[in-house]
Scaffold this active site. Sequence first.
Site, PDB file in Angstrom:
ATOM      1  N   ASN A   7       0.870  -1.174   0.000  1.00 58.98           N
ATOM      2  CA  ASN A   7       0.000   0.000   0.000  1.00 58.98           C
ATOM      3  C   ASN A   7       0.909   1.227   0.000  1.00 58.98           C
ATOM      4  O   ASN A   7       1.492   1.574   1.029  1.00 58.98           O
ATOM      5  CB  ASN A   7      -0.886  -0.048   1.259  1.00 58.98           C
ATOM      6  CG  ASN A   7      -1.853   1.119   1.332  1.00 58.98           C
ATOM      7  OD1 ASN A   7      -1.833   2.009   0.487  1.00 58.98           O
ATOM      8  ND2 ASN A   7      -2.694   1.113   2.356  1.00 58.98           N
ATOM      9  N   ARG A  90      -2.736  -2.239  -3.180  1.00 53.88           N
ATOM     10  CA  ARG A  90      -3.943  -1.484  -2.867  1.00 53.88           C
ATOM     11  C   ARG A  90      -3.966  -0.249  -3.757  1.00 53.88           C
ATOM     12  O   ARG A  90      -3.056   0.582  -3.706  1.00 53.88           O
ATOM     13  CB  ARG A  90      -3.929  -1.049  -1.401  1.00 53.88           C
ATOM     14  CG  ARG A  90      -5.179  -0.303  -1.114  1.00 53.88           C
ATOM     15  CD  ARG A  90      -5.217   0.339   0.203  1.00 53.88           C
ATOM     16  NE  ARG A  90      -6.546   0.918   0.327  1.00 53.88           N
ATOM     17  CZ  ARG A  90      -7.002   1.469   1.402  1.00 53.88           C
ATOM     18  NH1 ARG A  90      -6.274   1.507   2.475  1.00 53.88           N
ATOM     19  NH2 ARG A  90      -8.203   1.984   1.431  1.00 53.88           N
ATOM     20  N   ARG A 240     -12.361  15.809   7.449  1.00 53.98           N
ATOM     21  CA  ARG A 240     -13.126  16.157   6.239  1.00 53.98           C
ATOM     22  C   ARG A 240     -14.563  16.502   6.602  1.00 53.98           C
ATOM     23  O   ARG A 240     -15.151  15.865   7.477  1.00 53.98           O
ATOM     24  CB  ARG A 240     -13.150  14.989   5.251  1.00 53.98           C
ATOM     25  CG  ARG A 240     -11.826  14.715   4.618  1.00 53.98           C
ATOM     26  CD  ARG A 240     -11.903  13.487   3.719  1.00 53.98           C
ATOM     27  NE  ARG A 240     -10.770  12.625   3.972  1.00 53.98           N
ATOM     28  CZ  ARG A 240     -10.727  11.318   3.699  1.00 53.98           C
ATOM     29  NH1 ARG A 240     -11.750  10.722   3.135  1.00 53.98           N
ATOM     30  NH2 ARG A 240      -9.652  10.634   3.976  1.00 53.98           N
ATOM     31  N   GLU A 385      -8.405  -5.156   5.245  1.00 52.33           N
ATOM     32  CA  GLU A 385      -8.290  -4.895   3.810  1.00 52.33           C
ATOM     33  C   GLU A 385      -7.085  -5.614   3.209  1.00 52.33           C
ATOM     34  O   GLU A 385      -7.146  -6.098   2.083  1.00 52.33           O
ATOM     35  CB  GLU A 385      -8.164  -3.381   3.577  1.00 52.33           C
ATOM     36  CG  GLU A 385      -9.480  -2.658   3.828  1.00 52.33           C
ATOM     37  CD  GLU A 385      -9.297  -1.201   4.185  1.00 52.33           C
ATOM     38  OE1 GLU A 385      -8.827  -0.913   5.306  1.00 52.33           O
ATOM     39  OE2 GLU A 385      -9.611  -0.343   3.353  1.00 52.33           O
TER      40      GLU A 385
END
Length: 399
Positions: A7, A90, A240, A385
């Site tokens: 990743n 990823r 965010r 993941e």
Amino acid sequence: MKILVINAGSSSLKYQLFDMNNGEVLAKGLCERIGIDGAITHKRPGKDTFEKEVALPTHDEALALVLELLVSKEYGVVSSISEISAVGHRIAHGGEKYSRSSLIDDEAIAYLETIVPINPLHGPPAIKGIKACKRLMNNTPQVGVFDTSFYSDIEDFRTIYPLPYELYTENKIRRYGFHGTSHRYVSAKAAEMLGKDIKDLKIITCHLGNGSSITAVDKGVAIDTSMGFTPQEGIPMGTRSGSIDPSVIPYIMKAKNLSANEVEDLINRKSGLLGVSGISSDSRYVEDAAKKGDYRANLAVKMLANSIKKYIGSYVAELNGIDALVFTAGIGENSAMLRSMVCEDLDFFGIAIDSEKNATMPRGSQADISSDSARVKTLVIPTNEEYMIALDTLNFCKE
Ligand code: ADP
């Protein structure tokens, strides 16, 4: 069969080496501050950790060091790199091309380069990671696992924005969705936990971490998700804003005399839990302050819980009912407070949690926290993941 999962971020490279015969993690680690000064942490379960500050000018040097450690006498776990059958990468964005995990050949790299404009943060480092593996690992197959591919079956009326249609055809502005690998993993796990075929289930999965998204899964297929063109749309996150009235953006730009980059920074890095609470982007600190009566911290937590509730409500409507609600990722797995706020007064939908089970479930494990009378199962499932990427890569190699 051994699978290396990579990743790559702009200044980092995370890795995990799996033995897929038993799903065991043989080694994992993190190269940090690539292109700045550089450091590596390399771990093997139950053994010494290797940590070193070391110059890592590019992702090539970082990967070279990882490969060196994986075969080293002292910290190694394989005798030769050729024992690694394939690498799973990823990749946050697969554009409209990748509806499933795929072999990354030169044509795939060329396509990923064409979609950098719609994936400017994550695209370039992912491509660097792939190129480093291609250079240093000869003919080892490289497989891309895309966060967006789980969403390729979402129907157009849910992915196209109500903007002039040319913005889709010419600029590829549409909803793509992110975190798909996590939602795919936990929805499959939920079916496993319930002892049912996923084809017989309607599930809502809530991935609540620093970045958060919610997905509606019907018979194993994602039919809607909260993130959109970027991982900004949807519920409020650590820093965010999530969805806001779009007209707020030009208004702030004019009122505060901000450039596009400055306003982008404001909604990405200064908003969400951090912006509202003024305390932290880390929900642990915000929740603690809320419990002590801090008004803005309490406001931030209530805002987050309510936004999740609204998505659950809309997805229950889109799915016409659900069988399971799943919480995952840092906040979803660990915050009993948020889970209880989200699930409060949802009994109309058949959702009700057992407050004792919710509060006492062992951290890091999967649990059914539903009350005995609930029609809908509420589950907490740790996401993985990296394992999902390794599994896809393995399946690809077997084909
Ligand atoms: P990322 O999106 O970076 O992968 P994670 O899934 O690791 O993030 O989630 C990070 C978030 O999980 C942080 O906001 C952190 O505060 C939150 N978290 C971790 N442990 C707890 C806890 N015990 N209670 C509440 N929030 C927690």
